[in-house]
Design an enzyme around this catalytic site. Structure first.
Site, mmCIF file in Angstrom:
data_model
loop_
_atom_site.group_PDB
_atom_site.id
_atom_site.type_symbol
_atom_site.label_atom_id
_atom_site.label_comp_id
_atom_site.label_asym_id
_atom_site.label_seq_id
_atom_site.Cartn_x
_atom_site.Cartn_y
_atom_site.Cartn_z
ATOM 1 C CG ASP A 192 52.336 76.768 -22.560
ATOM 2 O OD1 ASP A 192 52.354 76.032 -23.558
ATOM 3 O OD2 ASP A 192 51.389 76.789 -21.738
ATOM 4 C CE LYS B 162 47.482 76.399 -26.888
ATOM 5 N NZ LYS B 162 47.431 76.384 -28.343
ATOM 6 C CB THR C 274 46.744 80.259 -10.391
ATOM 7 O OG1 THR C 274 46.168 80.786 -11.587
ATOM 8 C CG2 THR C 274 46.063 80.885 -9.181
ATOM 9 C CG MET D 288 44.918 84.780 -20.907
ATOM 10 S SD MET D 288 44.462 83.134 -21.528
ATOM 11 C CE MET D 288 43.072 82.741 -20.442
#
Length: 492
Positions: free
Chosen positions: A266, A288, A349, A403
């Site tokens: 990515d 992406k 994460t 996001m």
């Protein structure tokens, strides 16, 4: 498929090297050494340990006590009781000397070069064609560390750390590898199946005790690899690259990168992470990223399937954790529909990295009874329509929006409309754990203005809830925040 073309320059497969690390076989080879100092004696021990036929040139008065003891042992050491001369270089593989003056060093260096013999003058790098590194010895496994002469103490410190990582049993595993190598090469063709066998061998070497049954188990592994090679299919591994800092990768992620034939990565995967990948692996950017032109998910799925059916070991490298907002579900379903094996390697994460960077517990028992990760970006580029804003508006629920840069204003409005206090602590982090990391701490009432000031060109993470109170308090001191302005802190 044009979307699958690289959108940025690939990181170099090999960054610039100060020196080329070379391991030189010296078994039975003639090596000449001039000088009888303690420093020369240490080099002599290294050369003799490699099986070299060492010829020492120095007068008896120059022999140090330690070197005299080494001479007395005999071995493959021949002492010539005379100074060096140009005739000593004939038939030599290497030439070394311990010289007091630069003039003497220059003479030895020039004579060796004239004879076509690689030369090293101890502790005089300007007269060295090659250098010795700091060594970790698990022969046949040998690790050498060099700092190009700039920091020998640093090299020694690195060696000590590596010593603690490499078990002494690695020596025996290395010997076993030499024993079975020919059988492996006869049964497994070069490529993925042979490499997979040796990767499993390495896993055993670091996790198992070598015993009488070890060789039998390894031979069984060969049979499994032969059967798998007959199927003609590869596999796909979804790997979490973490938030950006390469040191946050798991060991399993590094092993997967080292085993890959092809890496589909990515846009948010850092160059430092890619640097850890196998040099020969083909790397393809399938970027992406919200708000930018990117590859269609269907094209990425098709590419993984095609490569795996061609027998490739494919790593799908995703920022953060592949199972959290990484579209892993769609990719797994597509691969399983084609009966392609899929493995998952989790990553750290972004929310966990944010908590670590802030020194904040997302589930501090005095402030938060639960934590939720919410996407701030649906397929349509807007907030998802089915978010339960009523439950999220409770400040004792720690909420992290991924996001959410372009929807920060809507997030603020929805939470306020459902009763969340305007004073609720909020943290915004940009490019968490990376060199260009930025952070802002304040209140929910200031969120939209803060994100507008920060910008949304890099990954934006928004944390909301009472658990961020300590971060906000610390920021108000260091950030000099005013009620109607936004102050930003950069990483450092």
């Amino acid at each position: 498929m044009d979307a699958l073309k690289p959108q940025r320059n690939e990181p170099a497969r090999m960054e610039r090297l100060a020196k080329l690390p070379v391991f030189w076989g010296l078994e039975g080879k003639r090596v000449v050494l001039a000088g009888g100092s303690d420093g020369a004696a240490w080099k002599a021990e290294l050369l003799l340990a490699c099986g070299a036929e060492l010829h020492l040139y120095c007068e008896e008065s120059e022999l140090s006590e330690s070197f005299a003891a080494l001479v007395a042992k005999g071995q493959m050491l021949r002492w010539h009781d005379r100074p060096w001369a140009p005739d000593i270089f004939e038939g030599a593989e290497l030439a070394l000397a311990d010289c007091e003056t630069d003039a003497e060093a220059g003479s030895f260096y020039d004579a060796a070069r004239a004879a076509g013999v690689p030369v090293n003058v101890i502790d005089k790098p300007e007269f060295c064609q090659f250098q010795f590194g700091s060594i970790v010895n698990r022969s046949p496994v040998v690790v050498s560390i060099s700092t190009d002469g700039a920091a020998p103490i640093l090299a020694q410190a690195i060696r000590r750390r590596i010593e603690t990582l490499l078990p002494l049993s690695l020596k025996d595993w290395g010997a076993l590898a030499q024993t079975i190598r020919e059988r492996v090469n006869l049964r497994l063709a070069p490529g993925a199946s042979r490499r997979s066998f040796w990767e499993k061998f390495v896993d055993r070497a670091f996790t198992e005790r070598l015993d009488e049954g070890s060789e039998e188990r390894l031979l069984a592994d060969i049979g499994m690899q032969v059967a798998r090679a007959g199927s003609g299919r590869g596999l796909v591994t979804l790997v979490g690259a973490g938030p950006g800092d390469a040191e946050l990768l798991t060991l399993k992620a590094v092993r997967a990168l080292q085993a890959a034939d092809v890496i589909l990565f990515d846009d948010l995967v850092s160059a430092e992470v890619l640097e850890l990948a196998r040099r020969e692996a083909k790397r393809m950017l399938v970027g992406k990223r919200g708000g930018r032109e990117s590859c269609r998910q269907e094209d990425i799925n098709d590419m993984m399937i095609r490569l795996a059916k061609a027998g490739k070991r494919v790593v799908r490298l995703k920022s953060g954790d592949p199972m959290i907002f990484g579209r892993a579900g769609e990719e797994i379903a597509a691969l399983e529909a084609e009966n392609i094996p899929v493995e998952i390697v989790p990553g750290i994460t972004a929310a966990s990295a944010m908590a670590s960077r802030l020194g904040v517990s997302l589930t501090h028992r005095d402030h938060a009874q639960s934590v939720r990760f919410v996407t701030g970006h649906s397929r349509q580029g807007k907030l998802p329509e089915n978010i339960d804003w009523q439950s999220l508006s409770n400040p004792s629920v720690t909420t992290v929006f991924y996001m959410g840069g372009r929807t920060a204003g809507d997030i603020q409005s929805c939470l306020l409309a459902h009763g969340m206090p305007a004073s609720t602590p909020v943290v915004v982090m940009i490019s968490v754990s990376r060199a260009n990391e930025q952070r802002w701490c304040g209140s929910l009432a200031q969120l939209a203005v803060a994100v507008e000031r920060l910008g949304v060109n890099e990954p934006v993470l928004i944390g909301i809830g009472d658990t961020f109170h300590s971060a906000s308090a610390a920021f108000s001191v260091t950030g000099s925040e005013e009620a109607n302005s936004v102050s930003v802190q950069k990483a450092g």
